[in-house]
Design a protein around this motif. Structure first.
Motif, PDB file in Angstrom:
ATOM      1  N   LEU A 116      -2.934   7.423   7.826  1.00 61.45           N
ATOM      2  CA  LEU A 116      -3.782   7.397   6.632  1.00 61.45           C
ATOM      3  C   LEU A 116      -2.977   7.734   5.375  1.00 61.45           C
ATOM      4  O   LEU A 116      -3.217   7.164   4.306  1.00 61.45           O
ATOM      5  CB  LEU A 116      -4.959   8.366   6.782  1.00 61.45           C
ATOM      6  CG  LEU A 116      -6.067   7.937   7.752  1.00 61.45           C
ATOM      7  CD1 LEU A 116      -7.143   9.012   7.811  1.00 61.45           C
ATOM      8  CD2 LEU A 116      -6.667   6.610   7.328  1.00 61.45           C
ATOM      9  N   ALA A 117      -2.012   8.650   5.491  1.00 60.94           N
ATOM     10  CA  ALA A 117      -1.166   9.009   4.345  1.00 60.94           C
ATOM     11  C   ALA A 117      -0.347   7.794   3.910  1.00 60.94           C
ATOM     12  O   ALA A 117      -0.184   7.530   2.700  1.00 60.94           O
ATOM     13  CB  ALA A 117      -0.266  10.177   4.689  1.00 60.94           C
ATOM     14  N   GLY A 118       0.174   7.036   4.872  1.00 63.00           N
ATOM     15  CA  GLY A 118       0.920   5.809   4.528  1.00 63.00           C
ATOM     16  C   GLY A 118       0.021   4.781   3.862  1.00 63.00           C
ATOM     17  O   GLY A 118       0.418   4.126   2.884  1.00 63.00           O
ATOM     18  N   ASP A 119      -1.187   4.631   4.383  1.00 63.94           N
ATOM     19  CA  ASP A 119      -2.142   3.702   3.782  1.00 63.94           C
ATOM     20  C   ASP A 119      -2.495   4.133   2.355  1.00 63.94           C
ATOM     21  O   ASP A 119      -2.616   3.300   1.451  1.00 63.94           O
ATOM     22  CB  ASP A 119      -3.415   3.607   4.617  1.00 63.94           C
ATOM     23  CG  ASP A 119      -3.213   2.851   5.927  1.00 63.94           C
ATOM     24  OD1 ASP A 119      -2.149   2.197   6.070  1.00 63.94           O
ATOM     25  OD2 ASP A 119      -4.104   2.924   6.804  1.00 63.94           O
ATOM     26  N   LEU A 120      -2.647   5.458   2.159  1.00 59.45           N
ATOM     27  CA  LEU A 120      -2.958   5.977   0.837  1.00 59.45           C
ATOM     28  C   LEU A 120      -1.819   5.697  -0.137  1.00 59.45           C
ATOM     29  O   LEU A 120      -2.043   5.305  -1.285  1.00 59.45           O
ATOM     30  CB  LEU A 120      -3.248   7.482   0.916  1.00 59.45           C
ATOM     31  CG  LEU A 120      -3.595   8.171  -0.404  1.00 59.45           C
ATOM     32  CD1 LEU A 120      -4.869   7.596  -0.995  1.00 59.45           C
ATOM     33  CD2 LEU A 120      -3.720   9.672  -0.186  1.00 59.45           C
ATOM     34  N   GLN A 121      -0.590   5.866   0.322  1.00 61.83           N
ATOM     35  CA  GLN A 121       0.577   5.601  -0.526  1.00 61.83           C
ATOM     36  C   GLN A 121       0.631   4.113  -0.892  1.00 61.83           C
ATOM     37  O   GLN A 121       0.879   3.763  -2.045  1.00 61.83           O
ATOM     38  CB  GLN A 121       1.859   6.030   0.181  1.00 61.83           C
ATOM     39  CG  GLN A 121       3.083   5.921  -0.703  1.00 61.83           C
ATOM     40  CD  GLN A 121       4.341   6.419   0.003  1.00 61.83           C
ATOM     41  OE1 GLN A 121       4.310   6.760   1.186  1.00 61.83           O
ATOM     42  NE2 GLN A 121       5.430   6.464  -0.728  1.00 61.83           N
ATOM     43  N   SER A 122       0.386   3.226   0.051  1.00 53.34           N
ATOM     44  CA  SER A 122       0.360   1.787  -0.232  1.00 53.34           C
ATOM     45  C   SER A 122      -0.742   1.457  -1.234  1.00 53.34           C
ATOM     46  O   SER A 122      -0.538   0.671  -2.164  1.00 53.34           O
ATOM     47  CB  SER A 122       0.110   0.984   1.040  1.00 53.34           C
ATOM     48  OG  SER A 122       1.230   0.969   1.849  1.00 53.34           O
ATOM     49  N   ALA A 123      -1.898   2.071  -1.030  1.00 55.90           N
ATOM     50  CA  ALA A 123      -3.015   1.818  -1.946  1.00 55.90           C
ATOM     51  C   ALA A 123      -2.682   2.302  -3.351  1.00 55.90           C
ATOM     52  O   ALA A 123      -3.002   1.624  -4.343  1.00 55.90           O
ATOM     53  CB  ALA A 123      -4.278   2.493  -1.435  1.00 55.90           C
ATOM     54  N   ASN A 124      -2.015   3.460  -3.460  1.00 56.53           N
ATOM     55  CA  ASN A 124      -1.616   3.981  -4.769  1.00 56.53           C
ATOM     56  C   ASN A 124      -0.605   3.055  -5.444  1.00 56.53           C
ATOM     57  O   ASN A 124      -0.647   2.862  -6.668  1.00 56.53           O
ATOM     58  CB  ASN A 124      -1.065   5.400  -4.647  1.00 56.53           C
ATOM     59  CG  ASN A 124      -2.158   6.432  -4.463  1.00 56.53           C
ATOM     60  OD1 ASN A 124      -3.297   6.206  -4.870  1.00 56.53           O
ATOM     61  ND2 ASN A 124      -1.828   7.555  -3.841  1.00 56.53           N
ATOM     62  N   GLN A 125       0.329   2.481  -4.675  1.00 58.03           N
ATOM     63  CA  GLN A 125       1.303   1.538  -5.241  1.00 58.03           C
ATOM     64  C   GLN A 125       0.588   0.280  -5.753  1.00 58.03           C
ATOM     65  O   GLN A 125       0.888  -0.221  -6.840  1.00 58.03           O
ATOM     66  CB  GLN A 125       2.356   1.159  -4.206  1.00 58.03           C
ATOM     67  CG  GLN A 125       3.358   2.259  -3.932  1.00 58.03           C
ATOM     68  CD  GLN A 125       4.352   1.863  -2.831  1.00 58.03           C
ATOM     69  OE1 GLN A 125       4.128   0.921  -2.091  1.00 58.03           O
ATOM     70  NE2 GLN A 125       5.436   2.612  -2.757  1.00 58.03           N
ATOM     71  N   ILE A 126      -0.362  -0.205  -4.971  1.00 56.01           N
ATOM     72  CA  ILE A 126      -1.117  -1.396  -5.387  1.00 56.01           C
ATOM     73  C   ILE A 126      -1.914  -1.098  -6.644  1.00 56.01           C
ATOM     74  O   ILE A 126      -1.951  -1.894  -7.589  1.00 56.01           O
ATOM     75  CB  ILE A 126      -2.029  -1.886  -4.236  1.00 56.01           C
ATOM     76  CG1 ILE A 126      -1.180  -2.449  -3.100  1.00 56.01           C
ATOM     77  CG2 ILE A 126      -3.025  -2.919  -4.731  1.00 56.01           C
ATOM     78  CD1 ILE A 126      -1.958  -2.747  -1.826  1.00 56.01           C
ATOM     79  N   ILE A 127      -2.528   0.082  -6.691  1.00 58.42           N
ATOM     80  CA  ILE A 127      -3.298   0.476  -7.875  1.00 58.42           C
ATOM     81  C   ILE A 127      -2.386   0.553  -9.099  1.00 58.42           C
ATOM     82  O   ILE A 127      -2.749   0.111 -10.190  1.00 58.42           O
ATOM     83  CB  ILE A 127      -4.027   1.809  -7.634  1.00 58.42           C
ATOM     84  CG1 ILE A 127      -5.183   1.602  -6.662  1.00 58.42           C
ATOM     85  CG2 ILE A 127      -4.533   2.415  -8.941  1.00 58.42           C
ATOM     86  CD1 ILE A 127      -5.839   2.894  -6.198  1.00 58.42           C
ATOM     87  N   GLY A 128      -1.184   1.108  -8.928  1.00 59.22           N
ATOM     88  CA  GLY A 128      -0.227   1.199 -10.036  1.00 59.22           C
ATOM     89  C   GLY A 128       0.174  -0.180 -10.540  1.00 59.22           C
ATOM     90  O   GLY A 128       0.232  -0.415 -11.756  1.00 59.22           O
ATOM     91  N   THR A 129       0.436  -1.095  -9.619  1.00 61.88           N
ATOM     92  CA  THR A 129       0.810  -2.455 -10.001  1.00 61.88           C
ATOM     93  C   THR A 129      -0.334  -3.140 -10.742  1.00 61.88           C
ATOM     94  O   THR A 129      -0.138  -3.780 -11.774  1.00 61.88           O
ATOM     95  CB  THR A 129       1.195  -3.282  -8.756  1.00 61.88           C
ATOM     96  OG1 THR A 129       2.264  -2.621  -8.079  1.00 61.88           O
ATOM     97  CG2 THR A 129       1.609  -4.681  -9.119  1.00 61.88           C
ATOM     98  N   LEU A 130      -1.547  -2.997 -10.193  1.00 56.38           N
ATOM     99  CA  LEU A 130      -2.711  -3.614 -10.832  1.00 56.38           C
ATOM    100  C   LEU A 130      -2.989  -2.996 -12.197  1.00 56.38           C
ATOM    101  O   LEU A 130      -3.358  -3.703 -13.146  1.00 56.38           O
ATOM    102  CB  LEU A 130      -3.937  -3.506  -9.923  1.00 56.38           C
ATOM    103  CG  LEU A 130      -3.879  -4.322  -8.628  1.00 56.38           C
ATOM    104  CD1 LEU A 130      -5.105  -4.032  -7.772  1.00 56.38           C
ATOM    105  CD2 LEU A 130      -3.765  -5.798  -8.923  1.00 56.38           C
ATOM    106  N   SER A 131      -2.801  -1.682 -12.310  1.00 54.22           N
ATOM    107  CA  SER A 131      -3.016  -1.008 -13.590  1.00 54.22           C
ATOM    108  C   SER A 131      -2.027  -1.514 -14.641  1.00 54.22           C
ATOM    109  O   SER A 131      -2.400  -1.739 -15.796  1.00 54.22           O
ATOM    110  CB  SER A 131      -2.873   0.501 -13.439  1.00 54.22           C
ATOM    111  OG  SER A 131      -3.907   1.015 -12.623  1.00 54.22           O
ATOM    112  N   ALA A 132      -0.767  -1.694 -14.239  1.00 53.95           N
ATOM    113  CA  ALA A 132       0.234  -2.223 -15.168  1.00 53.95           C
ATOM    114  C   ALA A 132      -0.140  -3.637 -15.607  1.00 53.95           C
ATOM    115  O   ALA A 132      -0.002  -3.991 -16.781  1.00 53.95           O
ATOM    116  CB  ALA A 132       1.612  -2.212 -14.522  1.00 53.95           C
ATOM    117  N   GLY A 133      -0.621  -4.432 -14.668  1.00 52.50           N
ATOM    118  CA  GLY A 133      -1.052  -5.791 -15.010  1.00 52.50           C
ATOM    119  C   GLY A 133      -2.220  -5.785 -15.971  1.00 52.50           C
ATOM    120  O   GLY A 133      -2.278  -6.585 -16.913  1.00 52.50           O
TER     121      GLY A 133
END
Length: 141
Positions: free
Chosen positions: A25-42
């Motif tokens: 779950l921690a790995g999934d959370l980290q992936s989700a945070n990276q995706i959120i960061g990318t989407l936020s930058a976009g």
């Protein structure tokens, strides 16, 4: 005692499973945070582009308004000038006579010459005998 050891083993297995699941779950959370960061930058980039386009649009609207005002003023001035010219013509007999007099043939020929695409076209037109008259010369060829 066997039951206690069995319960202890089951508890340890459950604890190990929970730890492993927590790691996943921690790995999934980290992936989700990276995706959120990318989407936020976009999204931020898109918002900046929208703001830039809105600013350009507002500037164009201001320029268009200024041009429309300028065009209106020019039209008003042109109408006032035309009214003044017509008033002067109607008031002054000499001016009225001058306005109604036909233009000299030389001036008419100047106005009737064709449009030229290049200097060579003009030279060809002149060499065909379509020369302008020298002042004081007769209009006959």
């Amino acid at each position: 005692m066997r039951i206690a050891i069995g319960v202890l083993i089951i508890a340890l297995l459950a604890l190990a499973g929970t730890g492993w699941y927590s790691h996943v779950l921690a790995g999934d959370l980290q992936s989700a945070n990276q995706i959120i960061g990318t989407l936020s930058a976009g999204i931020e980039s898109r918002d900046a582009a929208i703001l830039h386009l809105q600013s350009e649009s507002a500037e164009r609207e201001k320029s268009e308004l200024a041009l429309r005002v300028s065009l209106g003023e020019a039209g008003t001035e042109a109408r006032a000038r035309e009214v003044k010219i017509q008033r002067l013509i109607s008031e002054n007999e000499t001016l009225r006579t001058w306005v109604t007099t036909a233009l000299p043939d030389v001036v008419v020929r100047l106005q009737e010459r064709p449009a030229f695409a290049s200097a060579n076209d003009y030279l060809r037109w002149v060499s065909e005998g379509n020369k302008l008259l020298v002042p004081g010369q007769s209009a006959a060829k």
